[in-house]
Design a protein around this motif. Sequence first.
Motif, mmCIF file in Angstrom:
data_model
loop_
_atom_site.group_PDB
_atom_site.id
_atom_site.type_symbol
_atom_site.label_atom_id
_atom_site.label_comp_id
_atom_site.label_asym_id
_atom_site.label_seq_id
_atom_site.Cartn_x
_atom_site.Cartn_y
_atom_site.Cartn_z
ATOM 1 N N TYR A 157 20.539 44.716 -37.368
ATOM 2 C CA TYR A 157 21.434 45.685 -36.357
ATOM 3 C C TYR A 157 20.735 46.275 -35.551
ATOM 4 O O TYR A 157 20.927 46.455 -34.375
ATOM 5 C CB TYR A 157 22.180 46.450 -37.519
ATOM 6 C CG TYR A 157 23.108 47.518 -36.786
ATOM 7 C CD1 TYR A 157 24.215 47.093 -35.949
ATOM 8 C CD2 TYR A 157 22.917 48.826 -36.797
ATOM 9 C CE1 TYR A 157 24.715 47.754 -35.107
ATOM 10 C CE2 TYR A 157 24.084 49.670 -36.210
ATOM 11 C CZ TYR A 157 24.932 49.191 -35.429
ATOM 12 O OH TYR A 157 25.913 49.906 -34.943
ATOM 13 N N ALA A 202 17.738 45.496 -34.065
ATOM 14 C CA ALA A 202 17.116 44.563 -33.034
ATOM 15 C C ALA A 202 18.261 44.101 -32.218
ATOM 16 O O ALA A 202 18.191 43.773 -31.022
ATOM 17 C CB ALA A 202 16.458 43.329 -34.160
ATOM 18 N N CYS A 203 19.692 44.104 -32.806
ATOM 19 C CA CYS A 203 20.640 43.662 -32.001
ATOM 20 C C CYS A 203 20.960 44.772 -30.966
ATOM 21 O O CYS A 203 21.044 44.495 -29.675
ATOM 22 C CB CYS A 203 21.950 43.439 -32.774
ATOM 23 S SG CYS A 203 23.288 42.861 -31.649
ATOM 24 N N ARG A 238 18.890 47.028 -29.973
ATOM 25 C CA ARG A 238 17.572 47.334 -28.753
ATOM 26 C C ARG A 238 17.787 46.093 -27.851
ATOM 27 O O ARG A 238 17.491 46.126 -26.699
ATOM 28 C CB ARG A 238 16.324 46.799 -29.721
ATOM 29 C CG ARG A 238 15.303 47.272 -28.948
ATOM 30 C CD ARG A 238 13.867 47.435 -29.940
ATOM 31 N NE ARG A 238 13.843 46.380 -31.082
ATOM 32 C CZ ARG A 238 14.024 46.691 -32.372
ATOM 33 N NH1 ARG A 238 14.259 47.826 -32.520
ATOM 34 N NH2 ARG A 238 13.873 45.912 -33.192
ATOM 35 N N THR A 239 18.199 44.901 -28.070
ATOM 36 C CA THR A 239 18.401 43.879 -27.259
ATOM 37 C C THR A 239 19.495 44.084 -26.224
ATOM 38 O O THR A 239 19.391 43.805 -25.051
ATOM 39 C CB THR A 239 18.637 42.214 -28.066
ATOM 40 O OG1 THR A 239 17.631 42.207 -29.012
ATOM 41 C CG2 THR A 239 18.784 41.176 -26.982
ATOM 42 N N ALA A 240 20.725 44.669 -26.948
ATOM 43 C CA ALA A 240 21.770 44.731 -25.925
ATOM 44 C C ALA A 240 22.001 46.038 -25.380
ATOM 45 O O ALA A 240 22.696 46.335 -24.549
ATOM 46 C CB ALA A 240 23.044 44.604 -27.025
ATOM 47 N N LEU A 241 20.737 46.858 -25.459
ATOM 48 C CA LEU A 241 20.806 48.145 -24.630
ATOM 49 C C LEU A 241 21.089 48.376 -23.492
ATOM 50 O O LEU A 241 21.756 49.096 -22.913
ATOM 51 C CB LEU A 241 19.161 48.847 -24.920
ATOM 52 C CG LEU A 241 19.164 50.311 -24.801
ATOM 53 C CD1 LEU A 241 20.070 51.006 -25.652
ATOM 54 C CD2 LEU A 241 17.631 50.908 -25.197
ATOM 55 N N LEU A 256 24.769 47.374 -23.273
ATOM 56 C CA LEU A 256 25.542 47.681 -24.664
ATOM 57 C C LEU A 256 26.984 48.061 -24.160
ATOM 58 O O LEU A 256 27.523 48.701 -23.163
ATOM 59 C CB LEU A 256 24.724 48.889 -25.073
ATOM 60 C CG LEU A 256 25.382 49.265 -26.555
ATOM 61 C CD1 LEU A 256 25.080 48.006 -27.776
ATOM 62 C CD2 LEU A 256 24.539 50.403 -27.137
ATOM 63 N N CYS A 307 27.290 44.497 -30.993
ATOM 64 C CA CYS A 307 26.710 44.143 -32.397
ATOM 65 C C CYS A 307 27.485 44.023 -33.621
ATOM 66 O O CYS A 307 27.103 44.395 -34.631
ATOM 67 C CB CYS A 307 25.265 45.105 -32.600
ATOM 68 S SG CYS A 307 24.338 44.740 -31.227
ATOM 69 N N GLU A 310 26.493 42.220 -36.844
ATOM 70 C CA GLU A 310 25.305 42.645 -37.472
ATOM 71 C C GLU A 310 25.803 44.196 -38.250
ATOM 72 O O GLU A 310 25.267 44.441 -39.278
ATOM 73 C CB GLU A 310 24.287 42.952 -36.502
ATOM 74 C CG GLU A 310 23.760 41.727 -36.192
ATOM 75 C CD GLU A 310 24.414 41.162 -34.797
ATOM 76 O OE1 GLU A 310 25.311 41.427 -34.566
ATOM 77 O OE2 GLU A 310 23.870 40.092 -34.269
#
Length: 71
Positions: free
Chosen positions: A34, A36-37, A39-42, A45, A50, A53
């Motif tokens: 969750y 990591a998701c 962080r990736t989608a920041l 967002l 997410c 997750e």
Amino acid sequence: MAAPPARGTEPFKKRVRAAYRAGLAECGPGLAAYGACLRTALGGLHQGACEAEFRAMKECMRGAMQKSLRG
């Protein structure tokens, strides 16, 4: 069998804290996924980014905490 402690009492709070720690210990991979998701989608967002997750993490925590509280 003794009745469970009333909510708001110190024994109840200790049981809930212990259950939360059990959930964190059992659900570490889901929490990491969750995070990591997020962080990736920041950068982009948005609501529901997410969701899968989050739901997996939530269900894991719920189950682990219930199991711990039922002892």
